[in-house]
Motif scaffolding. Structure first.
Motif, PDB file in Angstrom:
ATOM      1  N   ILE A   1       0.624  -1.077  -0.192  1.00 17.44           N
ATOM      2  CA  ILE A   1      -0.280  -0.223  -0.270  1.00 17.44           C
ATOM      3  C   ILE A   1       0.713   1.119   0.028  1.00 17.44           C
ATOM      4  O   ILE A   1       1.771   0.996   0.932  1.00 17.44           O
ATOM      5  CB  ILE A   1      -0.927  -0.108   1.057  1.00 17.44           C
ATOM      6  N   GLY A   2       0.638   2.052  -0.817  1.00 20.94           N
ATOM      7  CA  GLY A   2       1.271   3.300  -0.806  1.00 20.94           C
ATOM      8  C   GLY A   2       0.074   4.966  -1.059  1.00 20.94           C
ATOM      9  O   GLY A   2      -0.827   4.466  -1.790  1.00 20.94           O
ATOM     10  N   GLY A   3       0.580   5.312   0.122  1.00 24.48           N
ATOM     11  CA  GLY A   3      -0.201   6.609   0.184  1.00 24.48           C
ATOM     12  C   GLY A   3       0.343   8.221  -1.166  1.00 24.48           C
ATOM     13  O   GLY A   3       1.818   8.209  -0.815  1.00 24.48           O
ATOM     14  N   LYS A   4      -0.795   9.029  -1.627  1.00 22.38           N
ATOM     15  CA  LYS A   4      -0.021   9.657  -2.436  1.00 22.38           C
ATOM     16  C   LYS A   4       0.613  11.540  -1.455  1.00 22.38           C
ATOM     17  O   LYS A   4       1.005  12.062  -2.610  1.00 22.38           O
ATOM     18  CB  LYS A   4      -0.729  10.442  -3.060  1.00 22.38           C
ATOM     19  N   GLY A   5      -0.229  11.085  -0.317  1.00 23.18           N
ATOM     20  CA  GLY A   5       0.363  11.827   0.286  1.00 23.18           C
ATOM     21  C   GLY A   5       0.776  11.532   1.881  1.00 23.18           C
ATOM     22  O   GLY A   5       0.827  12.590   2.593  1.00 23.18           O
ATOM     23  N   ASP A   6       1.835  10.215   1.316  1.00 22.03           N
ATOM     24  CA  ASP A   6       2.425   9.954   2.494  1.00 22.03           C
ATOM     25  C   ASP A   6       4.218  11.170   2.552  1.00 22.03           C
ATOM     26  O   ASP A   6       4.574  11.015   1.891  1.00 22.03           O
ATOM     27  CB  ASP A   6       2.773   8.601   2.908  1.00 22.03           C
ATOM     28  N   PRO A   7       4.097  11.609   3.461  1.00 19.10           N
ATOM     29  CA  PRO A   7       5.765  12.186   3.608  1.00 19.10           C
ATOM     30  C   PRO A   7       6.843  11.948   3.705  1.00 19.10           C
ATOM     31  O   PRO A   7       7.752  12.023   3.519  1.00 19.10           O
ATOM     32  CB  PRO A   7       4.811  13.332   4.766  1.00 19.10           C
TER      33      PRO A   7
ATOM     34  N   SER B   1      -7.547   1.142  -6.021  1.00 20.57           N
ATOM     35  CA  SER B   1      -7.088   2.437  -5.432  1.00 20.57           C
ATOM     36  C   SER B   1      -7.875   2.866  -4.596  1.00 20.57           C
ATOM     37  O   SER B   1      -9.521   2.492  -4.797  1.00 20.57           O
ATOM     38  CB  SER B   1      -6.583   3.817  -6.585  1.00 20.57           C
ATOM     39  N   CYS B   2      -8.265   3.816  -3.049  1.00 13.66           N
ATOM     40  CA  CYS B   2      -8.179   4.235  -2.417  1.00 13.66           C
ATOM     41  C   CYS B   2      -8.688   5.733  -2.156  1.00 13.66           C
ATOM     42  O   CYS B   2      -7.568   6.084  -2.333  1.00 13.66           O
ATOM     43  CB  CYS B   2      -8.311   3.714  -1.033  1.00 13.66           C
ATOM     44  N   PRO B   3      -9.911   5.964  -2.742  1.00 15.34           N
ATOM     45  CA  PRO B   3     -10.212   7.522  -1.975  1.00 15.34           C
ATOM     46  C   PRO B   3      -9.676   8.311  -1.306  1.00 15.34           C
ATOM     47  O   PRO B   3      -9.310   8.084  -0.247  1.00 15.34           O
ATOM     48  CB  PRO B   3     -11.658   8.325  -2.486  1.00 15.34           C
ATOM     49  N   ALA B   4      -8.867   9.487  -0.911  1.00 17.52           N
ATOM     50  CA  ALA B   4      -8.807  10.549   0.434  1.00 17.52           C
ATOM     51  C   ALA B   4      -9.775  11.040   0.845  1.00 17.52           C
ATOM     52  O   ALA B   4     -10.802  10.371   0.797  1.00 17.52           O
ATOM     53  CB  ALA B   4      -8.472  11.982  -0.360  1.00 17.52           C
ATOM     54  N   ASN B   5      -9.858  10.556   2.390  1.00 18.89           N
ATOM     55  CA  ASN B   5     -10.573  10.852   3.119  1.00 18.89           C
ATOM     56  C   ASN B   5     -11.519  11.485   3.484  1.00 18.89           C
ATOM     57  O   ASN B   5     -10.941  13.095   3.225  1.00 18.89           O
ATOM     58  CB  ASN B   5     -10.302  10.448   4.845  1.00 18.89           C
TER      59      ASN B   5
ATOM     60  N   TYR C   1      -3.437   4.916  -1.570  1.00 22.73           N
ATOM     61  CA  TYR C   1      -4.554   6.053  -1.356  1.00 22.73           C
ATOM     62  C   TYR C   1      -4.075   6.921  -1.719  1.00 22.73           C
ATOM     63  O   TYR C   1      -3.227   7.837  -1.310  1.00 22.73           O
ATOM     64  CB  TYR C   1      -4.138   5.276   0.553  1.00 22.73           C
ATOM     65  N   GLU C   2      -4.940   7.523  -2.418  1.00 17.11           N
ATOM     66  CA  GLU C   2      -5.026   8.905  -2.657  1.00 17.11           C
ATOM     67  C   GLU C   2      -5.163  10.328  -2.156  1.00 17.11           C
ATOM     68  O   GLU C   2      -4.658  11.185  -1.998  1.00 17.11           O
ATOM     69  CB  GLU C   2      -5.728   9.099  -3.395  1.00 17.11           C
ATOM     70  N   GLY C   3      -4.857   9.417  -0.383  1.00 25.01           N
ATOM     71  CA  GLY C   3      -5.057  10.409   0.944  1.00 25.01           C
ATOM     72  C   GLY C   3      -3.691  10.956   1.624  1.00 25.01           C
ATOM     73  O   GLY C   3      -2.811  10.466   1.293  1.00 25.01           O
TER      74      GLY C   3
ATOM     75  N   ALA D   1      -1.681   4.227   6.025  1.00 24.29           N
ATOM     76  CA  ALA D   1      -2.846   3.826   4.925  1.00 24.29           C
ATOM     77  C   ALA D   1      -3.843   3.882   5.782  1.00 24.29           C
ATOM     78  O   ALA D   1      -5.163   4.116   6.160  1.00 24.29           O
ATOM     79  CB  ALA D   1      -3.171   3.667   3.521  1.00 24.29           C
ATOM     80  N   TYR D   2      -3.751   2.278   6.515  1.00 21.09           N
ATOM     81  CA  TYR D   2      -4.467   1.924   7.218  1.00 21.09           C
ATOM     82  C   TYR D   2      -5.282   2.830   8.365  1.00 21.09           C
ATOM     83  O   TYR D   2      -5.738   2.850   8.840  1.00 21.09           O
ATOM     84  CB  TYR D   2      -4.384   0.342   7.827  1.00 21.09           C
ATOM     85  N   LEU D   3      -3.802   3.275   9.366  1.00 18.38           N
ATOM     86  CA  LEU D   3      -4.352   4.110  10.454  1.00 18.38           C
ATOM     87  C   LEU D   3      -4.826   5.224  10.001  1.00 18.38           C
ATOM     88  O   LEU D   3      -4.687   6.164  10.751  1.00 18.38           O
ATOM     89  CB  LEU D   3      -3.081   4.525  10.934  1.00 18.38           C
ATOM     90  N   SER D   4      -5.003   5.933   8.436  1.00 13.96           N
ATOM     91  CA  SER D   4      -5.250   7.106   8.383  1.00 13.96           C
ATOM     92  C   SER D   4      -7.149   7.155   8.608  1.00 13.96           C
ATOM     93  O   SER D   4      -7.748   8.032   8.680  1.00 13.96           O
ATOM     94  CB  SER D   4      -5.191   7.579   6.793  1.00 13.96           C
ATOM     95  N   GLY D   5      -7.514   5.739   8.823  1.00 13.89           N
ATOM     96  CA  GLY D   5      -8.515   5.445   8.903  1.00 13.89           C
ATOM     97  C   GLY D   5      -9.706   5.545   7.926  1.00 13.89           C
ATOM     98  O   GLY D   5     -10.989   5.284   7.783  1.00 13.89           O
TER      99      GLY D   5
END
Length: 492
Positions: A426-432, A488-492, A454-456, A461-465
């Motif tokens: 899993i990779g997040g687009k907004g992961d710093p 893919s999964c949208p941002a929260n 994950y677009e958020g 990503a899992y812990l983002s809720g």
């Protein structure tokens, strides 16, 4: 001017970094041990602390144990060390154990799992939730390096940072020299297989976050036939160099700060009316700390600690308000919130002592690579970071690995899980901290990886809720149904 000695970031989840009082996990409490599958003797935990750093109340659902493993796998009948384990038993029809590594390197799974349990309640219906302190961390022969970490985390630009780095490495050798050559991700992966056998599972079911994705990838490379259901969330690419990692992560945190500033302004921000004003305000605050640290009780919020206090809440969108509130208070002379944020990053406990997080981080990182950047090379890297995100720049810091007493190798950089079961990455687009591009490269390296995007925002990503991410992971872990390619999964 103060800077942090450490020139690269610890990759941790928002849950990691909470201290303990130092007592060993699994210390008998006088209650009978629970019945268990496998060879681990489980008993009530003692010496755990809560998220507030205070002793946690005993919880009958949480049990601790230990597994003895070789100190040196080249000498399997030689000295051993004990790995500290923690378990929360399945509440329903048990499928087996699910082993977690929440990040680091240097994060304590024994400390983190009890605080994270509610996030994984769905998985806990069918799995025993298990975590551990990896070798060299806290209760598992944790790396100690003498003295107070305050001096090492906050180096003046007019001090000889490389001299302090050498002194730090010497102190580590003095206090933990026997263990130093035998930490690292390759050895930890072999420990994971011992844990798998000890809990009685034929296959390892595993959930790794951040650095935990590196550990999981190395395990899958060494033991592909033993891979069960694997999730690697917030993927790390172990092939990057020190320079590449520093610049890529600086870019990630710069983007996260921009997103924070935009969100802050959209909700009537105390730090400015525009994103540019917010950035200028925080930079001005940090610049002021260079010459005039803020008094916080008998301590000071210095520039080096201020850097960490800005970085820490950028790991998760949910903690962005703490950056706004902390910075606003600091502008009025109250640096307590920012100092608390910095302490959560470094593993500083309320009594002034530290967990082994930062010392373990250093030891594992230096063993996991043959690179040994000099002070001059470190300074060049710092200049590149400064161009991208000045708050991460570390003038005056030394090259710790250049003086490290244990040899490093590149074995942990070699990833190829050919022959394993599918591995969900899993990779997040907004992961710093672990930017999205690393999820792409790790998926490719594994050969058996299946990418979920994950677009958020946020690290983990899992812990983002995200209900979408949680649904995909839980379905896979509980039923074995692998997410479709390109999910893919949208941002929260």
């Amino acid at each position: 001017m103060k800077k942090t000695l450490f020139t690269f970031l610890v990759c941790v989840t928002a849950l990691a970094g909470c201290g303990t009082d130092g007592e060993p996990a699994g210390k008998p409490s006088g209650k009978p041990a629970a019945q268990s599958t496998g060879t681990v003797t489980w008993s009530a935990c003692t010496g755990l602390t809560g998220a507030d750093g205070k002793p946690a109340a005993p919880d009958p659902a949480v049990e601790c144990g230990k597994v003895a493993v070789p100190l040196d796998y080249a000498k399997p009948t030689g000295d051993t060390i004990d790995l500290a384990l923690i378990r929360i038993k399945a509440t329903g029809d048990r499928l087996g154990s699910l082993v977690f590594n929440f990040g680091g390197p240097g994060g304590s799974g024994v400390d983190t799992l009890p605080m994270a349990r509610q996030m994984f309640a769905g998985l806990g219906t069918r799995y025993d939730l298990v975590s551990f302190d990896p070798r060299g961390v806290e209760r598992s022969a944790g790396i100690k390096c003498g003295g107070e970490l305050d001096k090492l985390l906050d180096v003046s630009a007019d001090e000889d940072g490389d001299k302090l780095a050498k002194e730090f490495a010497t102190a580590c050798e003095k206090d933990s020299g026997k263990v130093l050559p035998h930490v690292g991700t390759v050895n930890a992966a072999q420990d994971l297989d011992r844990i798998r056998a000890a809990v009685g599972d034929e296959k390892l079911n595993y959930f790794g976050m951040s650095y935990g994705t590196h550990l999981g990838a190395v395990y899958a490379t060494k033991f592909p036939a033993n891979v069960g259901r694997f999730v690697l969330d917030s993927a790390y690419d172990p092939t990057v160099t020190f320079e590449e990692r520093a610049v890529i992560q600086a870019t990630g945190f710069a983007k996260a700060f921009d997103a924070f500033a935009e969100s802050c302004v959209a909700q009537s921000c105390e730090l400015g009316k525009t994103p540019d004003e917010v950035e200028q305000t925080v930079e001005k605050l940090m610049d002021g700390l260079k010459t005039k640290p803020l008094k916080v009780g008998d301590r000071e919020l210095t520039y080096g600690l201020g850097q960490l206090s800005v970085i820490t809440p950028l790991y998760a969108k949910a903690t962005w308000p703490m950056l706004e509130q902390g910075a606003a208070a600091a502008l009025k002379g109250d640096g307590s919130t920012l100092l608390t944020l910095a302490d959560s990053y470094t593993g500083r406990k309320p009594d002034g002592t530290y967990s082994t997080m930062m010392t373990s981080l250093q030891a594992i990182n230096c063993v996991d690579t043959a690179e040994r950047p000099t002070a001059a090379e470190t300074a060049e890297i710092n200049e590149k970071v400064k161009e991208v995100f000045p708050i991460l720049a570390s003038d005056g810091s030394g090259a710790v690995c250049a003086h490290w007493p244990a040899k490093g190798t590149d074995e942990a950089k070699k990833i190829d899980a050919t022959g394993s079961a599918p591995i969900v990455v899993i990779g997040g687009k907004g992961d710093p901290a672990t930017p999205y591009q690393w999820a792409l490269t790790l998926t490719e390296q594994l050969k058996t990886g299946v990418l979920v995007t994950y677009e958020g925002e946020g690290h983990g990503a899992y812990l983002s809720g995200s209900s979408c991410v949680m649904r995909a992971v839980d379905t896979y872990m509980l039923t074995g149904k692998v997410p479709g390619a390109g999910s893919s999964c949208p941002a929260n």
